[in-house]
Enzyme design. Structure first.
Site, short mmCIF file in Angstrom:
data_model
loop_
_atom_site.label_atom_id
_atom_site.label_comp_id
_atom_site.label_asym_id
_atom_site.label_seq_id
_atom_site.Cartn_x
_atom_site.Cartn_y
_atom_site.Cartn_z
N TRP A 1 34.97 39.23 36.08
CA TRP A 1 34.41 37.82 35.96
C TRP A 1 33.13 37.42 36.67
O TRP A 1 32.20 36.96 36.16
CB TRP A 1 35.53 36.88 36.24
CG TRP A 1 36.85 36.73 35.05
CD1 TRP A 1 38.18 37.04 35.46
CD2 TRP A 1 36.67 36.57 33.69
NE1 TRP A 1 38.82 37.06 34.21
CE2 TRP A 1 38.23 36.64 33.23
CE3 TRP A 1 35.71 36.21 32.98
CZ2 TRP A 1 38.16 36.39 31.94
CZ3 TRP A 1 35.98 36.02 31.60
CH2 TRP A 1 37.18 36.24 31.22
N ASP B 1 33.84 30.34 41.53
CA ASP B 1 34.65 30.33 40.13
C ASP B 1 36.18 30.31 40.62
O ASP B 1 36.62 31.14 41.28
CB ASP B 1 34.32 31.54 39.29
CG ASP B 1 35.32 31.59 38.19
OD1 ASP B 1 35.93 30.84 38.00
OD2 ASP B 1 35.01 32.47 37.59
N LYS C 1 44.42 28.30 33.43
CA LYS C 1 45.35 29.09 34.21
C LYS C 1 46.30 28.53 35.18
O LYS C 1 47.32 28.82 35.14
CB LYS C 1 44.39 30.05 35.08
CG LYS C 1 43.12 30.53 34.31
CD LYS C 1 43.38 31.88 33.66
CE LYS C 1 42.32 32.38 32.69
NZ LYS C 1 41.29 32.80 33.53
C1 LIG Z 1 39.91 33.58 32.73
C2 LIG Z 1 38.57 33.31 33.71
C3 LIG Z 1 37.35 33.04 33.28
C4 LIG Z 1 36.96 32.96 31.85
O1 LIG Z 1 37.47 31.56 31.32
P1 LIG Z 1 37.13 31.27 29.99
O2 LIG Z 1 37.75 29.82 29.86
O3 LIG Z 1 38.09 31.90 28.89
O4 LIG Z 1 35.62 31.10 29.44
C5 LIG Z 1 36.36 33.07 34.13
N1 LIG Z 1 36.56 33.29 35.43
C6 LIG Z 1 37.86 33.55 35.96
C7 LIG Z 1 38.03 33.86 37.27
C8 LIG Z 1 38.90 33.48 35.09
O5 LIG Z 1 40.02 33.93 35.46
#
Ligand SMILES: *Cc1c(COP(=O)(O)O)cnc(C)c1O
Length: 365
Positions: free
Chosen positions: A106, A176, A200
């Site tokens: 990511w 993030d 998540k």
């Molecule tokens: C799942 C995830 C993403 C991507 O998220 P989307 O909502 O599918 O765009 C980005 N960063 C991290 C750390 C993730 O776990």
């Protein structure tokens, strides 16, 4: 409760489990929310009822994370992925330089996307060791005139997590937190911007939370698409256009649920117990090992492990599914196993997994 609905323990990385209390509340209120005579799905986003839902969600999130007054909270769409573009588009405001720490897929995707917008540098990467640790950086590791530094605080695929907040001095730190928001107490004031997709640890897919320091608003270039300008969303209280109403409503119920549990400290201590038990078992096992050797870098949310034999890993995942322990496969890019044990995974789910692992080990030694 589990028996009542015949639910499984779902270890998916996201979308993932939600608290059963919240699901039941949604279910009860679905045909008629409050006294509105309609479901939240059918409700105008300009209605008094929805405005209240949105205001409560923001306030509860502010209370839980103790978000300082000089930060704005936005509920957007587009997932973490859109933030990979919105961050550079809005924050490359002076030198057009940004430094990224690459700790997984990511983080790398965020870095690649940012390269479309400016002079983006890798400050450090743990790719050479297949992302099994978090590099330790200090102020000197970042370019003095960088417009921001970007990190991925919890690496969903590799099961690693920052045990420290990099000191970036005056440079805004962007994180993030898609897979760890609300899992632990964080000092929001150490960050310029935090973003997280909801699916998540917060609610259904479709909502993205952005927490942004006010002075970082209003820097988007003139030709920036309207939706991609943080300022627009901040000035319109996340209702410039139709927000993801239903997702915000469910996220709001999750926030209330966290408050009822006693807030972020209670949630965090449960998470420490769950991840601790699972890691302790793996460390004492003769069959399973955790690829993340540095204990301080291990995630509380995503626990990765392998047997060392890909065929046996597959067998484990398949037999787990039959035992009501679903989605234990690692990410398709790395294989092995991964148990995502977000806030809503009960301790009993982790205990059930450990019993199953012990049984599997006996039978497959
Ligand atoms: C799942 C995830 C993403 C991507 O998220 P989307 O909502 O599918 O765009 C980005 N960063 C991290 C750390 C993730 O776990």
């Amino acid at each position: 409760m589990k028996q009542k609905y015949n639910r499984v323990y779902n270890f998916a990385a996201g979308p993932s489990m939600l608290p059963l209390d919240v699901i039941e509340e949604v279910s009860n209120d679905l045909p008629n929310y409050g006294e509105s005579g309609q479901s939240v799905m059918e409700m105008s986003h300009r209605s008094a009822e929805f405005k209240q839902i949105l205001a409560d969600a923001e306030q509860d999130l502010r209370d839980i994370l103790e978000i300082p007054d000089n930060y704005r909270v936005l509920f957007l769409q587009g997932g973490g992925t859109l933030q990979f573009a919105m961050v550079p588009l809005n924050l490359l405001r002076k030198s057009k330089k940004a430094d990224y720490i690459i700790t997984g897929s990511w983080a790398k995707k965020a870095y690649k996307e940012a390269q479309k917008f400016g002079d983006i540098r890798v400050a450090a990467s743990s790719e050479e060791s297949n992302f099994t640790y978090i590099p330790k950086l200090t102020r000197e590791d970042f370019r003095e005139d960088a417009d921001y530094v970007h990190i991925c605080f919890n690496n969903t695929i590799y099961g690693t997590h920052y045990s420290y907040i990099p000191d970036t001095g005056d440079i805004p730190l962007v994180a993030d937190m898609s897979s760890c928001i609300l899992s632990e107490k964080i000092d929001v004031s150490k960050f310029g911007l935090i973003y997280a997709g909801a699916q998540k640890n917060v609610g259904p897919a479709g909502v993205t939370i952005v927490i942004i320091r006010e002075d970082l608003l209003g820097n988007a270039p003139e030709n920036c698409p309207t939706y991609l300008d943080y300022r627009i969303h901040a000035d319109n209280s996340s209702s410039y256009n139709t927000p993801p109403c239903f997702g915000i409503y469910v996220a709001g119920l999750v926030f209330k649920h966290i408050k009822k549990l006693g807030g972020i400290e209670s949630v965090h201590s449960q998470n420490v117990i769950k991840a601790g038990r699972l890691h302790d078992f793996i460390d004492s096992s003769e069959l399973f090992t955790c690829p993340v050797e540095a204990k301080e870098d291990r995630s509380l949310m995503n626990v990765t492990f392998v047997t060392g034999n890909p065929e046996l890993d597959k067998k484990f995942v398949a037999e787990g599914r039959l035992a009501g322990l679903v989605n234990l496969n690692g990410h398709r890019s790395v294989g092995g196993m991964r148990a995502s044990i977000y806030n809503a995974m009960p301790v009993e789910g982790v205990d059930a997994l450990i019993s199953f692992m012990a049984e599997f080990e006996k039978e497959n030694k």
